[in-house]
Design an enzyme around this catalytic site. Structure first.
Site, PDB file in Angstrom:
ATOM      1  N   TYR A   1      31.708  47.202  30.117  1.00  0.00           N
ATOM      2  CA  TYR A   1      31.014  48.143  31.007  1.00  0.00           C
ATOM      3  C   TYR A   1      31.484  47.938  32.442  1.00  0.00           C
ATOM      4  O   TYR A   1      30.697  47.867  33.375  1.00  0.00           O
ATOM      5  CB  TYR A   1      29.497  47.959  30.888  1.00  0.00           C
TER       6      TYR A   1
ATOM      7  N   SER B   1      34.972  49.142  35.104  1.00  0.00           N
ATOM      8  CA  SER B   1      35.440  50.370  35.747  1.00  0.00           C
ATOM      9  C   SER B   1      35.556  51.528  34.764  1.00  0.00           C
ATOM     10  O   SER B   1      34.949  52.584  34.952  1.00  0.00           O
ATOM     11  CB  SER B   1      36.800  50.121  36.414  1.00  0.00           C
TER      12      SER B   1
ATOM     13  N   ARG C   1      28.959  40.995  26.600  1.00  0.00           N
ATOM     14  CA  ARG C   1      28.321  39.688  26.710  1.00  0.00           C
ATOM     15  C   ARG C   1      27.313  39.701  27.856  1.00  0.00           C
ATOM     16  O   ARG C   1      27.437  40.495  28.787  1.00  0.00           O
ATOM     17  CB  ARG C   1      29.392  38.622  26.944  1.00  0.00           C
TER      18      ARG C   1
ATOM     19  N   ASP D   1      42.947  43.078  29.510  1.00  0.00           N
ATOM     20  CA  ASP D   1      43.959  42.787  28.489  1.00  0.00           C
ATOM     21  C   ASP D   1      43.876  41.355  27.984  1.00  0.00           C
ATOM     22  O   ASP D   1      43.991  41.102  26.779  1.00  0.00           O
ATOM     23  CB  ASP D   1      45.368  43.020  29.060  1.00  0.00           C
ATOM     24  N   GLU D   2      43.675  40.404  28.908  1.00  0.00           N
ATOM     25  CA  GLU D   2      43.787  38.996  28.545  1.00  0.00           C
ATOM     26  C   GLU D   2      42.636  38.480  27.695  1.00  0.00           C
ATOM     27  O   GLU D   2      42.747  37.410  27.092  1.00  0.00           O
ATOM     28  CB  GLU D   2      43.933  38.118  29.797  1.00  0.00           C
TER      29      GLU D   2
ATOM     30  N   GLN E   1      40.932  40.693  25.434  1.00  0.00           N
ATOM     31  CA  GLN E   1      40.748  41.565  24.275  1.00  0.00           C
ATOM     32  C   GLN E   1      41.052  40.863  22.959  1.00  0.00           C
ATOM     33  O   GLN E   1      40.340  41.047  21.969  1.00  0.00           O
ATOM     34  CB  GLN E   1      41.634  42.809  24.393  1.00  0.00           C
TER      35      GLN E   1
ATOM     36  N   HIS F   1      44.437  51.398  27.010  1.00  0.00           N
ATOM     37  CA  HIS F   1      45.764  50.874  27.355  1.00  0.00           C
ATOM     38  C   HIS F   1      46.305  50.201  26.109  1.00  0.00           C
ATOM     39  O   HIS F   1      45.574  49.520  25.383  1.00  0.00           O
ATOM     40  CB  HIS F   1      45.661  49.887  28.519  1.00  0.00           C
TER      41      HIS F   1
ATOM     42  N   GLU G   1      53.354  48.972  61.400  1.00  0.00           N
ATOM     43  CA  GLU G   1      54.467  49.848  61.051  1.00  0.00           C
ATOM     44  C   GLU G   1      54.821  49.831  59.567  1.00  0.00           C
ATOM     45  O   GLU G   1      55.265  50.845  59.032  1.00  0.00           O
ATOM     46  CB  GLU G   1      55.709  49.475  61.884  1.00  0.00           C
TER      47      GLU G   1
ATOM     48  N   SER H   1      57.937  63.707  61.312  1.00  0.00           N
ATOM     49  CA  SER H   1      58.834  64.222  62.348  1.00  0.00           C
ATOM     50  C   SER H   1      60.253  64.360  61.807  1.00  0.00           C
ATOM     51  O   SER H   1      60.620  63.744  60.793  1.00  0.00           O
ATOM     52  CB  SER H   1      58.845  63.270  63.547  1.00  0.00           C
TER      53      SER H   1
END
EC number: 1.1.1.86
Length: 334
Positions: free
Chosen positions: A25, A27, A48, A82-83, A85, A107, A226, A251
């Protein structure tokens, strides 16, 4: 030819009467779950105990330990980092899968690289919004959507494609359009984009520009403005209308410099290096390195993170952002 699917292309609601477990639960998890719920689907959360568990409860969901959520569900969408799962799948998801369940991901990393190997009698599909969870949720509420990808790895039931498209429609993605892909293509292009351009490429380009100016005797504060601070102005223009929009908006001096100096910085050698990065992704070298480092407590990962945290550009940036209260602070709490 790329095929894009919209609301009207999803003829069958293959999720009707099915229970969906959203595992995680964070993002993406909160966005998928809330969008599906708002579209009338039966959604439970598997997670969990912790802050996300409590948040899901506050948002009105039935929340269970992962194993309990999976036992109840017909469709299981795994939305964890991922790590972790692999371990969660092995210990809490796999023992509770039933024939013709559908196992889904946003993913393809763990499926494509074999960390997770589902049984042959379950469907495996991918629905991957091309945006962060808060945007997936916000656009849904506003009546639009974030474009997404979908793909099928296994079709045990003969309905995996219909289920995947119905899921994509359920989170609102077919309002904007859903492009068909594969786990291989989604994973490899996603990793390449992160490593060669969006994260690794851009951050190293900015650092190198900063170092070049500072080593030449210019004030670090000016160098920061910059090469880093003004990046947002350019990225926003690019996001809205591509590189042509950037060149239209800057520009003539800047545009001319783009044409004559860009190729001096991004030389053919850079493209060859990008190809080498892609090869390491395709042949599994990167995934193996990441997976092994995870098993060893992320020693290399944390070392690299600490090295970058100490770079001069980060110190200068923290000081300069104090002068800009109009920037909403997103500093990471240590």
């Amino acid at each position: 030819m790329t095929t894009v699917y919209y609301d009207q292309d999803v003829k069958t609601d293959a999720l009707q009467g099915k229970k969906i477990a959203v595992v995680g639960y964070g993002s993406q998890g909160h966005a998928h779950a809330q969008n599906l719920k708002d579209n009338g689907y039966d959604v439970v959360i598997g997670i969990r105990p912790g802050r996300s568990f409590d948040k899901a409860k506050e948002d009105g969901f039935d929340v269970f330990p992962v194993a309990e959520a999976v036992k109840q569900a017909d469709v299981i969408m795994v939305l964890l980092p991922d790590e972790i799962q692999g371990d969660v799948y092995k210990n809490e998801i796999e023992p509770n899968l039933e024939k013709h369940n559908a196992l889904a991901f946003a993913h393809g990393f763990n499926i494509h690289f074999g960390v997770i190997q589902p049984p042959a009698d379950v469907d495996v599909f991918l629905v991957a919004p091309k945006g962060p969870g808060h945007l997936v949720r916000r656009t849904f509420v506003e009546g639009s959507a974030v474009p997404s990808l979908f793909g099928i790895q296994q079709d045990a039931s003969g309905q995996a494609r219909n289920i995947a498209l119905s899921y994509a429609k359920g989170i609102g993605a077919t309002r904007a359009g859903v492009i068909e892909t594969t786990f291989k293509e989604e994973t490899e292009t996603d990793l390449f984009g992160e490593q060669a351009v969006l994260c690794g490429g851009v951050s190293k380009l900015i650092q190198s520009g900063f170092e070049t100016l500072v080593e030449a005797g210019y004030q670090p504060e000016l160098a920061y403005f910059e090469v880093l601070h003004e990046m947002k102005l350019i990225v926003d223009l690019m996001y809205e209308g591509g590189t042509e929009n950037v060149r239209y908006s800057i520009s003539n001096t800047a545009e001319f410099g783009d044409y004559v100096s860009g190729p001096r910085v991004i030389t053919p050698d850079v493209k060859e290096n990008m190809k080498a990065v892609l090869t390491d992704i395709q042949n599994g070298n990167f995934s193996n390195r990441f997976i092994e480092d995870n098993k060893n407590g992320f020693k290399e990962f944390y070392k690299l993170r600490e090295e970058q945290h100490g770079h001069q550009i980060e110190k200068v940036g923290r000081e300069l952002r104090e002068m800009m209260p109009f920037i909403k602070s997103k500093s990471i709490e240590k």
